[in-house]
Enzyme design. Structure first.
Site, short mmCIF file in Angstrom:
data_model
loop_
_atom_site.label_atom_id
_atom_site.label_comp_id
_atom_site.label_asym_id
_atom_site.label_seq_id
_atom_site.Cartn_x
_atom_site.Cartn_y
_atom_site.Cartn_z
N ARG A 188 -3.15 -0.11 0.79
CA ARG A 188 -2.27 -0.01 -0.38
C ARG A 188 -1.69 1.39 -0.40
O ARG A 188 -2.20 2.30 0.25
CB ARG A 188 -3.06 -0.28 -1.67
N HIS A 189 -0.63 1.56 -1.16
CA HIS A 189 -0.07 2.90 -1.37
C HIS A 189 -1.13 3.78 -2.03
O HIS A 189 -2.09 3.27 -2.61
CB HIS A 189 1.15 2.79 -2.27
N ASN A 209 -0.56 3.53 -11.77
CA ASN A 209 -1.97 3.13 -11.62
C ASN A 209 -2.83 3.91 -12.58
O ASN A 209 -3.73 3.35 -13.24
CB ASN A 209 -2.48 3.41 -10.20
N GLU A 227 6.17 -5.32 -4.08
CA GLU A 227 5.13 -5.87 -4.95
C GLU A 227 5.66 -7.04 -5.77
O GLU A 227 6.86 -7.17 -6.00
CB GLU A 227 4.59 -4.77 -5.87
N ARG A 252 6.43 4.39 -3.86
CA ARG A 252 5.04 4.74 -3.64
C ARG A 252 4.55 4.45 -2.23
O ARG A 252 3.69 5.16 -1.71
CB ARG A 252 4.14 4.10 -4.70
N HIS A 307 1.20 -3.36 -1.24
CA HIS A 307 0.78 -3.40 -2.64
C HIS A 307 -0.33 -4.43 -2.81
O HIS A 307 -0.53 -5.28 -1.95
CB HIS A 307 1.97 -3.77 -3.51
#
Ligand SMILES: *C1O[C@H](CO)[C@@H](O)[C@H](O)[C@H]1NC(C)=O
Ligand SMILES: *[C@@H]1O[C@H](CO)[C@@H](O)[C@H](O)[C@H]1NC(C)=O
Ligand SMILES: *[C@@H]1O[C@H](CO)[C@@H](O)[C@H](O)[C@H]1NC(C)=O
Length: 568
Positions: free
Chosen positions: A338-339, A345, A409, A389, A474
Site C-alpha cells: 500500500r502507499h 489515514n 482506490e 499518495r 490501495h
C-alpha cells in the site's frame, strides 16, 4: 386455345424460369462445398500489444523473453465453422484422400450436433497431453481466471482420484499399457472424475476442467460423444505440447518437488520413476490430428508460446483462447504494497487524494532503500495508481514507474473524504448496508468491490506474465489483487488484512503462490475495520462504530517524532 397461344408467346419466359431452376440446383449442389471457404478462415493474431494497459511495457518485456527462448508467437484460429474438412486442415495433418472419404461419414454427425448446442450450455474442458507438459498449471490458472470472470469453474484432477484408489503410489508400473490392473484403476478414476465433473455442471456451474491425460483418439471420441449427445454440454480439448527442453526440465523438477506421488521417494528413485512413467505414456500417446478427429481443440505449445485453435466457436471458448494466447508459464515474483501512511489515514478519512504524512514519507524512503538494494541483481519495475499518495510512495525507487488508472482506490462516491463517524452521522442507512454486504455494496455515485474486480481484470492478466513488478496500490484494490493470486473466497476479500507499511511478496511455485509479509519498521496508523456484529439499519451509533480504528481528529505536526504517541 387462348391459353395455349399465350403460352406460345411467353415461351421464352418459361424457358428462362426453367433455366433459373436448373442453375440454382447446380448452385445448391456446389454451394455446400463453397459455403465453408469464405466464412471459414479467421486468422486472429492477437495478444501482443493488444491490451491497452501498459502495452509498451509489455511489448518490451515480451521481446526480451522472446529473445531468451527463441520464441515466435502467433495465434491462428482456424475455421469457426465445422463444415468441410477438406477446406480446413491443420498443418501436418494427413491429406490422403482415400482416408478422408470414410472418415467424413464417421465425423459428420458429431460436428452437426456440436453446432446445435447452445452458447449457454455448460462447458467441459478436457486437457490432453503427456505428463510434465504443464497441464495442471494451465488448468488451475485457467480456472482462477474464469472464476474471476464470473464463470464458476472447478478442476477435476484425475491423478487425485487415482491416489484415492491406491493409498500409496507404487511405481511407474501402473502406467504400463499392458498392466491390466493398473489400467483398470486408471480407467476407473478417470470415469469418476468425469462423473463428478458432470455433477458439477448439472448443478448449474458453467465450466469444468478435466485434468486427465486422455491420450488416445478413442478416449477422446468417447468423451466427446458422451458430452455432446448424452449430456448436451459443450466440449473443448486443450492439448499441451512442450518441445522446449529447458521448460520441460523445469516442469519435471516442479513435479518432483510438489507431487504427492513422490513424497516418500528419494530424488534418484523419483527421477527414474518419472522417466519410466513418461515412456509408458509416450508409447500410448496419439497427438490430436485435425484430419482424423472432429473435435474442437486448442493446442498450446511451450506454455503459451504458440497457440493454435481448430474449430473453436462460442463466447466462452473465445475468451479462453484469448487468455491462453497471453499466458506465460514463467516463474515470477511480484511485490505489493500500500502507499505510505497518508494524511487522510491519520485522520481516519477514506478516499480522497491526500499527500503522504511525515511517517508515510519515511516509509517511501525505506521502501526505496529496500528495492534499490535489490536492483543491482534483480531490477524491478513499478506500477502505481494515478493518485498522489502512491506516486509519492514510489518516487525514490530507481525504476521505471507506470501510473495505471485501474489501480486507483475504490471510489467512495458521496462518502469520499469522510470519516466513518461522519458517514454514520450523515448516511447511517448506507453505512449499515455496506456492513451487511461489503463485497456487493456500491457507494452512491461510487464503486463496489465487484466493480474494482471488473476493472482489475486486464491488470491481473498482465501481471500474471510479469516478473519483479512492484505494485504500489490501495487497500481495497490490493485486497482484490491478492485475493486473486491466493484464490481467496470472494466474500472474504473485503476483510483481508493488508496493513500499511508492509511489503507483500508473492513467489510462484507451480500454479500457486507463496506469501511473505515484510513489515518495514516505520510506525503507522491501523486502518483495518472489522465487520461489526450488528449490521441492522436501525442499530445505535455506538454499535455501528465499535470496530472503527482510532485516529486523530486534526493532523499532528510532530507525528513522526514521537512514535509512542502515534501508537495511540
Ligand atoms: C479419457 O476420457 C475417457 C472418457 O470418459 C475415459 O474413459 C478415459 O479413461 C480417459 N483416459 C485417461 C487416461 O484419462
Ligand atoms: C429495527 O428495530 C426494531 C426494534 O426497535 C426491530 O423490531 C426491527 O426489526 C428493526 N429493523 C430491522 C430492519 O432490523
Ligand atoms: C442491533 O441493534 C438493534 C437496535 O439497537 C437491535 O434491535 C437488534 O436486536 C440488534 N441486532 C443484533 C444482531 O444485535
Amino acid at each position: 386455345m387462348m391459353a395455349l397461344l399465350r403460352i406460345q408467346s411467353d415461351w421464352y419466359i418459361y424457358f428462362w424460369l426453367l433455366y433459373c431452376k436448373i442453375y440454382s440446383a447446380i448452385i445448391w449442389l456446389f454451394g455446400n462445398h463453397c459455403r465453408g471457404t469464405d466464412k471459414a478462415r479467421a486468422v486472429i493474431t492477437s495478444g501482443i500489444g493488444g491490451q491497452s494497459l501498459g502495452s509498451l511495457h509489455r511489448v518490451r518485456t515480451r521481446r526480451k523473453k522472446t529473445q531468451q527462448y527463441h520464441r515466435t508467437k502467433h495465434v491462428v484460429a482456424l475455421a469457426r465453422r465445422p463444415s468441410y474438412k477438406r477446406i480446413v486442415m491443420a498443418p501436418g495433418s494427413s491429406t490422403a484422400h482415400a482416408m478422408m472419404e470414410d472418415k467424413e461419414k464417421l465425423l459428420a454427425p458429431a460436428t452437426i450436433r456440436s453446432r446445435r448446442i447452445s452458447q449457454f450450455a455448460p462447458l467441459l474442458i478436457a486437457l490432453v497431453g503427456l505428463p510434465a507438459r504443464g497441464k495442471s498449471q494451465l488448468a488451475h490458472r485457467l480456472a482462477r481466471h474464469l472464476n474471476w470472470n464470473g464463470e464458476s469453474t472447478k478442476v477435476f484432477d484425475c491423478s487425485e482420484y487415482r491416489r484415492r484408489h491406491m493409498a500409496l503410489y507404487g511405481s511407474h508400473d501402473i502406467f504400463r499399457a499392458d498392466n491390466q490392473q493398473g489400467s483398470a484403476i486408471r480407467r476407473q478414476s478417470a470415469h469418476e472424475a468425469v462423473q463428478d465433473a458432470v455433477i458439477w455442471l448439472k448443478d448449474g456451474n458453467s465450466v469444468a476442467i478435466f485434468d486427465g491425460t486422455n491420450i488416445t483418439r478413442e478416449q477422446r471420441r468417447e468423451l466427446s460423444d458422451y458430452c455432446l449427445s448424452d449430456m448436451g454440454f459443450r466440449i473443448l480439448f486443450i492439448e499441451c505440447v512442450c518441445e522446449d527442453q529447458e521448460l520441460l526440465e523445469r516442469n519435471i523438477i516442479e513435479i518432483l518437488h510438489y507431487s504427492a506421488d513422490y513424497k516418500d521417494m528419494s530424488e534418484e528413485e523419483a527421477v527414474d520413476d518419472l522417466r519410466k512413467k513418461l515412456e509408458h505414456y509416450m508409447r500410448q500417446y496419439e497427438p490430436i490430428d485435425a484430419g482424423l478427429e472432429s473435435i474442437g481443440f486448442v493446442r498450446v505449445e511451450n506454455m503459451g508460446e504458440t497457440v493454435t485453435a481448430h474449430k473453436v466457436a462460442g463466447q466462452k471458448e473465445s475468451g479462453i483462447l484469448g487468455y491462453l494466447s497471453g499466458m506465460r508459464g514463467l516463474p515470477q515474483t511480484i511485490y505489493f504494497t500500500r502507499h505510505g501512511e497518508s494524511e487522510y489515514n491519520v485522520l481516519g478519512r477514506i478516499g480522497g487524494d491526500a499527500a503522504l504524512s511525515a511517517r508515510g514519507q519515511l516509509y517511501a524512503r525505506a521502501l526505496a532503500d529496500y528495492f534499490n538494494a535489490m536492483a543491482t541483481i534483480d531490477p524491478v519495475s513499478v506500477w502505481t495508481s494515478e493518485l498522489r499518495r502512491t506516486k509519492q510512495t514510489a518516487a525514490d525507487i530507481h525504476a521505471v514507474k507506470r501510473p495505471v488508472r485501474a489501480l486507483n482506490e475504490l471510489d467512495a462516491g458521496i462518502c469520499e473524504g469522510l470519516t466513518y463517524e461522519e458517514m454514520q452521522e450523515r448516511f447511517p442507512q448506507e453505512f449499515a448496508w455496506r456492513d451487511q454486504d461489503k463485497l456487493r455494496y456500491r457507494y452512491p455515485w461510487g464503486e463496489s468491490y465487484i466493480d474494482i474486480m471488473t476493472r482489475l481484470r486486464p491488470v491481473l492478466s498482465a501481471l500474471e506474465d510479469e516478473h519483479n513488478v512492484v505494485v504500489v496500490g490501495h487497500q481495497a484494490v490490493l485486497r482484490c489483487m491478492l485475493g486473486y493470486f491466493l484464490d481467496a473466497k470472494l466474500d472474504e476479500l473485503p476483510y483481508m488484512n493488508v496493513p500499511l507499511h508492509t511489503i507483500v511478496k508473492l513467489t510462484s511455485y507451480g500454479y500457486k503462490y507463496k506469501v511473505e509479509m515484510i513489515k518495514l519498521p516505520v510506525e503507522c496508523v491501523d486502518t483495518y475495520r472489522q465487520q461489526p456484529k450488528n449490521c441492522s439499519i436501525n442499530r445505535s451509533t455506538a454499535e455501528a462504530l465499535t470496530t472503527v480504528p482510532s485516529h486523530y481528529d486534526t493532523l499532528p505536526s510532530n507525528l513522526w517524532q514521537s512514535p509512542t504517541e502515534a501508537q495511540l
